[in-house]
Design a protein around this motif. Structure first.
Motif, PDB file in Angstrom:
ATOM      1  N   GLY A 247       0.798  -1.234   0.000  1.00 21.37           N
ATOM      2  CA  GLY A 247       0.000   0.000   0.000  1.00 21.37           C
ATOM      3  C   GLY A 247       0.826   1.277   0.000  1.00 21.37           C
ATOM      4  O   GLY A 247       0.291   2.367  -0.195  1.00 21.37           O
ATOM      5  N   VAL A 248       2.128   1.188   0.208  1.00 17.23           N
ATOM      6  CA  VAL A 248       2.930   2.387   0.471  1.00 17.23           C
ATOM      7  C   VAL A 248       3.214   3.186  -0.805  1.00 17.23           C
ATOM      8  O   VAL A 248       3.617   2.630  -1.817  1.00 17.23           O
ATOM      9  CB  VAL A 248       4.252   2.010   1.186  1.00 17.23           C
ATOM     10  N   ARG A 249       2.938   4.477  -0.753  1.00 18.29           N
ATOM     11  CA  ARG A 249       3.225   5.363  -1.889  1.00 18.29           C
ATOM     12  C   ARG A 249       4.520   6.146  -1.655  1.00 18.29           C
ATOM     13  O   ARG A 249       5.240   6.444  -2.591  1.00 18.29           O
ATOM     14  CB  ARG A 249       2.071   6.355  -2.080  1.00 18.29           C
ATOM     15  N   ARG A 250       4.752   6.520  -0.403  1.00 18.64           N
ATOM     16  CA  ARG A 250       5.963   7.280  -0.070  1.00 18.64           C
ATOM     17  C   ARG A 250       6.414   6.866   1.309  1.00 18.64           C
ATOM     18  O   ARG A 250       5.582   6.613   2.189  1.00 18.64           O
ATOM     19  CB  ARG A 250       5.668   8.787  -0.045  1.00 18.64           C
ATOM     20  N   ALA A 251       7.716   6.811   1.501  1.00 17.58           N
ATOM     21  CA  ALA A 251       8.221   6.481   2.827  1.00 17.58           C
ATOM     22  C   ALA A 251       9.515   7.231   3.052  1.00 17.58           C
ATOM     23  O   ALA A 251      10.280   7.463   2.122  1.00 17.58           O
ATOM     24  CB  ALA A 251       8.450   4.980   2.941  1.00 17.58           C
ATOM     25  N   SER A 252       9.716   7.687   4.293  1.00 19.14           N
ATOM     26  CA  SER A 252      11.001   8.315   4.589  1.00 19.14           C
ATOM     27  C   SER A 252      11.439   7.898   5.983  1.00 19.14           C
ATOM     28  O   SER A 252      10.627   7.784   6.910  1.00 19.14           O
ATOM     29  CB  SER A 252      10.881   9.839   4.493  1.00 19.14           C
ATOM     30  N   VAL A 253      12.726   7.616   6.093  1.00 20.28           N
ATOM     31  CA  VAL A 253      13.302   7.187   7.363  1.00 20.28           C
ATOM     32  C   VAL A 253      14.377   8.186   7.725  1.00 20.28           C
ATOM     33  O   VAL A 253      15.248   8.482   6.907  1.00 20.28           O
ATOM     34  CB  VAL A 253      13.946   5.785   7.234  1.00 20.28           C
ATOM     35  N   SER A 254      14.284   8.784   8.925  1.00 15.83           N
ATOM     36  CA  SER A 254      15.414   9.586   9.377  1.00 15.83           C
ATOM     37  C   SER A 254      15.718   9.182  10.811  1.00 15.83           C
ATOM     38  O   SER A 254      14.884   9.336  11.702  1.00 15.83           O
ATOM     39  CB  SER A 254      15.112  11.087   9.233  1.00 15.83           C
ATOM     40  N   GLY A 255      16.908   8.591  10.977  1.00 18.25           N
ATOM     41  CA  GLY A 255      17.265   7.998  12.268  1.00 18.25           C
ATOM     42  C   GLY A 255      16.339   6.828  12.538  1.00 18.25           C
ATOM     43  O   GLY A 255      16.193   5.947  11.680  1.00 18.25           O
ATOM     44  N   ASP A 256      15.661   6.884  13.681  1.00 20.34           N
ATOM     45  CA  ASP A 256      14.731   5.781  13.958  1.00 20.34           C
ATOM     46  C   ASP A 256      13.291   6.225  13.750  1.00 20.34           C
ATOM     47  O   ASP A 256      12.362   5.490  14.048  1.00 20.34           O
ATOM     48  CB  ASP A 256      14.952   5.228  15.380  1.00 20.34           C
TER      49      ASP A 256
END
Lengths: 305, 266
Positions: A247-256
Motif C-alpha cells: 500500500g505504500v506510496r511514499r516512505a522516509s526514514v530519518s534515524g529511527d
C-alpha cells in the motif's frame, strides 16, 4: 441591495483558456464563486493560479471563454467596485506616505471606510504618516491589506497574501481575514500554506497545468486521495523495504523515526509485524491537505510524463 | 437599480472631481518628493540658462534681444524635459514596480490615471517655466510685458503636447532604466540640434538641415515666431508639425500599451 448581488455569482469563469504565446496557462477552466463563499485556489508554481485571478479581475482578457465579475465584464472598471485585491509583484510608489496611498484608494470606491479604520484593521495605525519606502516587508504587506479593504468590498481577492510574513504576523493576518469572512465577505485566495487554506476555505480548487484537477470541501479533497499517514519509531528498518509494501506510496526514514503514506495501512502494518519489525509510538492519521495536494498534483505529472 | 444604489452612484459621480484632484495631488507629491527628479526637471533649465545664456542676454538674435529669444529656447527645453522625465520615465518606473497593475485591479478608470499624470506634467511644466522666467526677469533683467509672458507660456504648454505623447510611448517601451536612458538620449541631442542652446544658424551645416524636422525645433519656433524672430513660416505651420508628431507618438504609445497588457506571465 445586497440581495441584488446575492442573486449574482461573485465570480464566473466559463471555459476560460489563456495562452501566453505558445504556452497555455489556463485550459478550459470553469468556476463559479457564490457570495459569501471562501474559495482557495491551490496548485504548484506556474499552475495558472495567478492567471486565473488576473482574469477574474480583468487584468487580462481570456484567449477564449468568458469571465464575469458580479455578472459584468471584469475588463470594465465599474465591475470591480465591490472588489478589494492583494496581488503578487505589486508595488507602491516609495515617496508616498502610507495615509496618502490609502486615501487615494479610498476615493476610488463608492462606500469606503475611513482611512483610520482601514489602517487600524491592518495594524498600521502608527505608520500613517510614514513614507512607504521606510516600511518593512511585513508592514508593506499590511499596507496592501489596508488598500484591499479600504473600499469596503464585498469580495476580497488575495493572491499569496502571506508571502514574506513571519509566522506570528501570518497568524494575525488570518485572524483578521476570518473576521471578514464571518462578516459575510466573499474570499478568493491562493496560498502556499495549505493548513491555512484547510482552516479557512469552504471550497478548494486544485489547479495544475492550467486545468482544474480537483474541487470540493477540504474534507472531500482529502477523501479523494484516501490513504493514511503512518508514523512510528523503529530501528533498522530500511526505506526500500517500506516502499515494497503493497500500500505504500511514499516512505522516509530519518534515524529511527519513520513516516510513510499508505493506501492500506492495516495490511502494511500486519506484514511488518509478521516480518518481525518492532515498532513504538505508532500513529495512524488521516491524510492532510498537504499530502492530498502532493498526491493529486504528482499523479497528474506522471500521467503527463 | 435600487434607490440606494442610484444615490450611491450619484454620490460617486459628485465625488469624481475631488477624486481626480486627489489623484493629481498624489502625482505632484511623488515628483516633488524625489530630490533628484525635482532638481533635474525643475531647476536644470534655469541652471543651463544661467551658465550658457546669461553671458549673452544683451546681444541681438534674429533682430530681437537675445535674452527674449532664449526664453523660447530654454522654455522649450524645460517643457520637453518635464514631459520626458516627470511623465514618461515615471510611468515606466511605476509600471516596473507593479503600481499600475494594482491600480488596474481597482474600479478606477485607467483614463483617470493618465489625466492626473498629464495635469501633473502641466503643473510641473508651469512651475519650471515660471522659475526660468522669474530668474530671467529678476537676475538677468530680461524685459517682457505680462502679455508676452503669458502668451509664451501658453505656446510652450501647447508645444509640450507631442512630448507628453512621446513620454507615454517611452513609459510603455521598456523598463524604468531603459526609459531613463532613452529620455536622456532624446532630450539633450534634440535640444542641441534644434538650436535651443546655440542658435540654429551657428550649428554645423548637417545639423541645420536636420533641425526643421525635429519636434523640439517647432516648439521653439512657436515662441520665436510669437516674439518676432521666427523663420517666417508662421505659427500654423509649426502647429501642424507638432500635431503630426503628437498623432505619431500617440499611435506608437497605444500600440505599446496594448502589447504591455498582453505580455508577461502571471
Amino acid at each position: 441591495m445586497s440581495q441584488r448581488f446575492g442573486r449574482r455569482p461573485t465570480v464566473e469563469l466559463h471555459d476560460v483558456t489563456k495562452d501566453f504565446g505558445k504556452v497555455r496557462a489556463l485550459d478550459g477552466v470553469s468556476l463559479v464563486v457564490e457570495p459569501g463563499e471562501t474559495v482557495a485556489v491551490l496548485g504548484p508554481n506556474g499552475a495558472g493560479k495567478t492567471t486565473a485571478i488576473s482574469i477574474m479581475l480583468g487584468l487580462r482578457a481570456p484567449t477564449s471563454g468568458r469571465a464575469l465579475l458580479y455578472g459584468q465584464n471584469p475588463r470594465d472598471p465599474a465591475s470591480r467596485r465591490h472588489a478589494g485585491v492583494m496581488l503578487q509583484d505589486s508595488g507602491i510608489p516609495p515617496s508616498l506616505k502610507v495615509r496618502e496611498a490609502v486615501e487615494m484608494f479610498r476615493r476610488l470606491y463608492e462606500r469606503p471606510m475611513s482611512v483610520e479604520a482601514a489602517l487600524g484593521a491592518a495594524g498600521l495605525g502608527e505608520k500613517a504618516n510614514v513614507k512607504v519606502d521606510s516600511l518593512s516587508g511585513g508592514q508593506r504587506q499590511r499596507l496592501y491589506f489596508a488598500l484591499a479593504i479600504v473600499g469596503n468590498p464585498h469580495v476580497l481577492f488575495l493572491d499569496e497574501p502571506t508571502v514574506g510574513l513571519d509566522v506570528e504576523s501570518r497568524r494575525g493576518f488570518w485572524d483578521r481575514i476570518e473576521e471578514m469572512v464571518e462578516e459575510g465577505k466573499t474570499l478568493v485566495l491562493t496560498t502556499h500554506y495549505l493548513e491555512e487554506a484547510d482552516e479557512l476555505a469552504d471550497r478548494i480548487v486544485v489547479i495544475d497545468h492550467g486545468k482544474i484537477i480537483a474541487e470540493g470541501s477540504p474534507a472531500a479533497i482529502k477523501a479523494t486521495v484516501g490513504g493514511k499517514t503512518v508514523r512510528f519509531r523503529s530501528s533498522g528498518v530500511r526505506e526500500a523495504y517500506l516502499r515494497d509494501l503493497p500500500g505504500v506510496r511514499r516512505a522516509s526514514v530519518s534515524g529511527d523515526s519513520v513516516e510513510m503514506y499508505t493506501m492500506e495501512p492495516e495490511a502494511d502494518l500486519y506484514r511488518m509485524f509478521r516480518d518481525g519489525i518492532e515498532v513504538s509510538e505508532l500513529e495512524v492519521v488521516g491524510v492532510g491537505l498537504e499530502e492530498a495536494f502532493v498526491a493529486l498534483t504528482s499523479n497528474r505529472k506522471e500521467v503527463a510524463a | 437599480m435600487t434607490a440606494v444604489e442610484s444615490t450611491a452612484r450619484a454620490g460617486a459621480r459628485l465625488r469624481a472631481p475631488a477624486t481626480l484632484a486627489y489623484l493629481i495631488y498624489v502625482e505632484v507629491v511623488k515628483v516633488v518628493r524625489i530630490p533628484m527628479f525635482a532638481i533635474f526637471t525643475i531647476l536644470f533649465p534655469t541652471l543651463l540658462f544661467a551658465m550658457f545664456g546669461l553671458p549673452s542676454v544683451n546681444d541681438t538674435e534674429k533682430g530681437i534681444i537675445a535674452g527674449r529669444y532664449m526664453m523660447s529656447s530654454f522654455g522649450a527645453y524645460a517643457v520637453m524635459g518635464v514631459a520626458l522625465f516627470s511623465f514618461g520615465v515615471a510611468i515606466a518606473s511605476e509600471r516596473g514596480m507593479g503600481w499600475n497593475k494594482l491600480l488596474r485591479a481597482t474600479p478606477m478608470n485607467p483614463l483617470s490615471y493618465f489625466i492626473a499624470k498629464i495635469a501633473m506634467a502641466v503643473l510641473v511644466g508651469l512651475a519650471t517655466v515660471t522659475l526660468l522666467y522669474l530668474f530671467a526677469g529678476l537676475v538677468a533683467h530680461v524685459q517682457m510685458g505680462l502679455s508676452t509672458w503669458v502668451g509664451l507660456v501658453g505656446l510652450l504648454m501647447a508645444g509640450m503636447v507631442p512630448f507628453v505623447a512621446l513620454g507615454l510611448w517611452l513609459g510603455y517601451l521598456g523598463g524604468p532604466q531603459s526609459a531613463a536612458v532613452l529620455a536622456n538620449l532624446i532630450n539633450l541631442p534634440l535640444s542641441f540640434a534644434s538650436g535651443l542652446f546655440i542658435p540654429v544658424q551657428m550649428l554645423p551645416d548637417v545639423v541645420q538641415k536636420i533641425a526643421p524636422y525635429l519636434p523640439s525645433y517647432h516648439v521653439a519656433q512657436l515662441g520665436w515666431t510669437f516674439l518676432g524672430a521666427g523663420d517666417g513660416k508662421g505659427m500654423g505651420y509649426h502647429l501642424v508639425w507638432l500635431a503630426g508628431y503628437t498623432v505619431v507618438f500617440l499611435a506608437l504609445a497605444v500600440v505599446w500599451y496594448r502589447r504591455d497588457e498582453g505580455k508577461t506571465f502571471g
